[in-house]
Design a protein around this motif. Structure first.
Motif, PDB file in Angstrom:
ATOM      1  N   UNK A  58      -4.030  -3.873   4.401  1.00 53.12           N
ATOM      2  CA  UNK A  58      -4.353  -5.241   4.001  1.00 53.12           C
ATOM      3  C   UNK A  58      -4.205  -5.319   2.490  1.00 53.12           C
ATOM      4  N   UNK A  59      -3.426  -6.267   2.020  1.00 46.29           N
ATOM      5  CA  UNK A  59      -3.142  -6.385   0.591  1.00 46.29           C
ATOM      6  C   UNK A  59      -3.252  -7.846   0.165  1.00 46.29           C
ATOM      7  N   UNK A  60      -3.406  -8.031  -1.134  1.00 49.37           N
ATOM      8  CA  UNK A  60      -3.234  -9.356  -1.722  1.00 49.37           C
ATOM      9  C   UNK A  60      -1.969  -9.310  -2.564  1.00 49.37           C
ATOM     10  N   UNK A  61      -1.258 -10.412  -2.586  1.00 49.56           N
ATOM     11  CA  UNK A  61      -0.019 -10.501  -3.346  1.00 49.56           C
ATOM     12  C   UNK A  61      -0.221 -11.529  -4.445  1.00 49.56           C
ATOM     13  N   UNK A  62       0.028 -11.103  -5.677  1.00 48.03           N
ATOM     14  CA  UNK A  62      -0.122 -11.974  -6.834  1.00 48.03           C
ATOM     15  C   UNK A  62       1.258 -12.289  -7.385  1.00 48.03           C
TER      16      UNK A  62
END
Length: 73
Positions: A58-62
């Motif tokens: 699970x990742x966040x993309x900026x």
């Protein structure tokens, strides 16, 4: 000549050790980060785990391009 499929797909060699699941997670996260950097994005891992032969990340993309330069560090 035998080509390791993990090197061809993820850019690194896999190992057969007690920490092989961690190496697999790191290979997936590295490939995800380098692919995102090509498009001017950064990836921050939130949660990752490996069970048997499966990996879930699970990742966040900026989309801030100023952080992309720091990906290779």
């Amino acid at each position: 000549m035998i080509v390791d499929s993990s090197y061809a797909n993820y850019g690194g060699a896999s190992v057969n050790a007690e920490y092989s699941h961690e190496v697999g997670l790191r290979l997936v996260l590295n490939m995800l980060a380098t692919t995102a950097a090509r498009y001017g994005r950064t990836v921050t891992p939130l949660l990752s785990f490996s069970i048997d032969f499966y990996v879930r990340v699970f990742v966040t993309i900026d989309t801030a391009p100023r952080f992309v330069k720091e990906v290779s560090r």
